[in-house]
Design an enzyme around this catalytic site. Structure first.
Site, short mmCIF file in Angstrom:
data_model
loop_
_atom_site.label_atom_id
_atom_site.label_comp_id
_atom_site.label_asym_id
_atom_site.label_seq_id
_atom_site.Cartn_x
_atom_site.Cartn_y
_atom_site.Cartn_z
N ARG A 176 0.92 -1.43 -0.04
CA ARG A 176 0.14 -0.02 -0.05
C ARG A 176 0.77 1.41 -0.03
NH1 ARG A 176 -2.98 -3.60 -0.67
NH2 ARG A 176 -5.18 -3.26 0.14
N SER A 248 -10.16 0.04 3.62
CA SER A 248 -9.39 -0.29 4.79
C SER A 248 -9.12 1.01 5.39
CB SER A 248 -8.33 -1.31 4.79
OG SER A 248 -8.88 -2.43 4.16
N GLU A 344 -3.77 3.65 6.69
CA GLU A 344 -3.90 3.48 5.00
C GLU A 344 -4.22 4.96 4.56
OE1 GLU A 344 -5.22 0.01 3.17
OE2 GLU A 344 -5.91 1.24 1.52
N1 EPU Z 1 -11.01 -10.42 10.04
C1 EPU Z 1 -11.68 -10.44 11.38
N2 EPU Z 1 -12.64 -9.50 11.68
C2 EPU Z 1 -12.75 -8.45 10.65
C3 EPU Z 1 -12.10 -8.35 9.53
C4 EPU Z 1 -11.56 -9.24 9.10
O1 EPU Z 1 -11.44 -11.59 11.84
O2 EPU Z 1 -13.82 -7.48 11.20
C5 EPU Z 1 -10.11 -11.64 9.61
C6 EPU Z 1 -10.78 -12.43 8.35
O3 EPU Z 1 -11.79 -13.16 8.63
C7 EPU Z 1 -9.62 -12.91 7.66
C8 EPU Z 1 -8.70 -11.87 8.05
O4 EPU Z 1 -9.08 -10.78 9.00
O5 EPU Z 1 -9.20 -14.10 8.35
C9 EPU Z 1 -8.59 -10.78 6.68
O6 EPU Z 1 -9.51 -10.41 6.44
P1 EPU Z 1 -9.93 -9.81 4.77
O7 EPU Z 1 -9.67 -11.23 3.88
O8 EPU Z 1 -11.12 -9.13 4.75
O9 EPU Z 1 -8.83 -8.99 4.27
P2 EPU Z 1 -8.23 -7.71 5.01
O10 EPU Z 1 -6.65 -8.21 5.23
O11 EPU Z 1 -9.04 -7.05 6.38
C10 EPU Z 1 -7.09 -6.82 2.87
C11 EPU Z 1 -7.07 -5.51 2.24
C12 EPU Z 1 -8.61 -5.02 1.60
C13 EPU Z 1 -8.47 -6.23 0.53
C14 EPU Z 1 -8.73 -7.48 1.27
C15 EPU Z 1 -8.92 -8.72 0.30
C16 EPU Z 1 -5.55 -4.06 3.64
C17 EPU Z 1 -5.36 -2.84 4.47
N3 EPU Z 1 -6.65 -4.53 3.36
O12 EPU Z 1 -8.06 -6.66 4.09
O13 EPU Z 1 -8.42 -3.93 0.83
O14 EPU Z 1 -9.98 -5.86 0.01
O15 EPU Z 1 -7.57 -7.83 1.94
O16 EPU Z 1 -7.76 -8.90 -0.43
O17 EPU Z 1 -4.58 -4.63 3.13
C18 EPU Z 1 -8.38 -1.43 1.03
O18 EPU Z 1 -6.99 -1.52 0.89
O19 EPU Z 1 -9.03 -0.45 0.90
C19 EPU Z 1 -9.11 -2.69 1.19
C20 EPU Z 1 -10.44 -2.99 1.34
#
Ligand code: EPU
Length: 351
Positions: A176, A248, A344
């Site tokens: 990012r 995010s 972010e």
């Molecule tokens: N999780 C939780 N609780 C929550 C949210 C997430 O337990 O409220 C757990 C999920 O169950 C999963 C893990 O955290 O095991 C990762 O969650 P998720 O797959 O939703 O992805 P993320 O790491 O929270 C990142 C990106 C998103 C992108 C998703 C999918 C960042 C900061 N965010 O989120 O990007 O859509 O992966 O690839 O890296 C953005 O940058 O604006 C964005 C939405």
């Protein structure tokens, strides 16, 4: 409202004074900008930097406004690059070089590439914002980052107005981030981004439930992968047209292997991923949820009920209220887990 429109090169360059920023940020915050300028050609932008045409400082380059939190009126100039065309620049044996103007809406570009059968960015479907913001943030989702397909980025230097091309390596891409967000922040305006996309489709379905979703209706095709990504995003992330948000709000923090071992012992459910830097990436959404914030709100500033990493504006929150909520979240995560969350989203006006 005071309005002005200047015409250079036969095409309009639109200048608005004291304009509401509500349509220009996905949090839907109704602050005002002293000046907003929309340039439609590179030549206009160059002339603008060289002229005195109302470029009062500070200067902010605004893409789709999908990664910014305004906390007060903006007293300087906001420049919105409206370079809008998409073109195929070169055909290679198994690839195609395609470029898009910085003002093109990112998801329209992805949709067009998928329709043309060009692969590599379908996992990045549905991300709000414009093409110009893509390299700044090195956007990423569902196991793919923009840096994997970006070949070069065309920019104009501020204030000299000189064209400079940055190769992929020169962009200094990271998680990012890029050189445009760090050392060169505010020094260039991105006008065009070049991508190398595949003519042969190799699906990338390693992330979470993507494989299951994409294969649900048969052999995964480009279109099916795009639809699967859009479906997963819609189930987790709020639509900014309905509920203001900027995706995010925080990055997933990267910790050392030894610290990750301690965390895992205390919290066996904590999702951890290997990071390319050699450290371990921790799911920030999980940390925030464990601190009890998921679905909570203070006034109209809230934490999304399906994804705790996303802060939302339920209607009338001010930027400062959203910012204060984000600081409370950071404090809780620091207290409970000893981890500093890094934003972010870019916040203007507070520091
Ligand atoms: N999780 C939780 N609780 C929550 C949210 C997430 O337990 O409220 C757990 C999920 O169950 C999963 C893990 O955290 O095991 C990762 O969650 P998720 O797959 O939703 O992805 P993320 O790491 O929270 C990142 C990106 C998103 C992108 C998703 C999918 C960042 C900061 N965010 O989120 O990007 O859509 O992966 O690839 O890296 C953005 O940058 O604006 C964005 C939405």
């Amino acid at each position: 409202m005071e309005k002005e429109a200047y015409f250079y090169d036969g095409k309009p360059m639109i200048i608005r004074k004291n304009i509401s920023l509500k349509p220009f940020n996905t949090f839907g915050l109704d602050y005002k900008a002293a000046t907003l300028i929309c340039t439609t050609t590179e030549r206009d932008a160059k002339q603008l930097f060289r002229s005195e045409a109302g470029l009062n400082q500070p200067l902010l380059i605004l893409g789709g406004g999908s990664n910014i939190l305004f906390t007060e009126d903006f007293r300087g100039t906001i420049l919105s690059p409206c370079f809008l065309n998409i073109r195929v620049d070169k055909l290679e044996k198994e690839h195609v070089i395609v470029s898009a103007g910085a003002g093109v809406e990112w998801d329209s570009f992805v949709e067009w590439c998928v329709a043309m059968g060009f692969s590599g960015i379908e996992n990045l479907s549905g991300i709000p914002g414009s093409v110009g913001a893509v390299p700044v943030q090195n956007i990423g989702a569902y196991g793919v980052e923009a840096k994997e397909t970006i070949v070069k980025v065309r920019c104009i230097s501020i204030p000299e107005g000189r064209v400079k091309l940055f190769s992929n390596k020169e962009c200094g891409f990271g998680y990012r981030t890029s050189i445009f967000k760090t050392t060169l922040k505010g020094q260039y305006i991105i006008t065009r981004v070049y991508f190398r996309l595949g003519l042969k489709f190799i699906p990338r379905l390693g992330y979470g439930s993507l494989k299951q979703e994409a294969e649900g209706s048969g052999k995964p095709t480009l279109k099916r992968v795009r639809n699967a990504v859009l479906k997963i995003r819609n189930s987790k992330l709020p639509d900014p047209e309905v509920t203001g948000n900027a995706g995010s709000f925080f990055k997933n923090p990267v910790v050392s292997g030894s610290f990750a071992d301690i965390l895992k012992k205390d919290y066996p459910g904590l999702p951890l991923y290997e990071d390319t830097s050699g450290g371990i990436k921790v799911a920030a959404g999980w940390l925030i949820e464990q601190c009890g914030w998921k679905g909570k709100r203070i006034g109209d500033a809230g934490v999304h009920s399906h994804q705790a990493l996303v802060l939302v504006n339920h209607g009338r929150a001010s930027g400062m209220e959203i910012y204060k909520l984000s600081e409370k979240i950071r404090e809780s995560v620091k207290k409970k887990f000893g981890i500093n969350l890094e934003r972010e989203v870019e916040v203007t006006g507070i520091i």
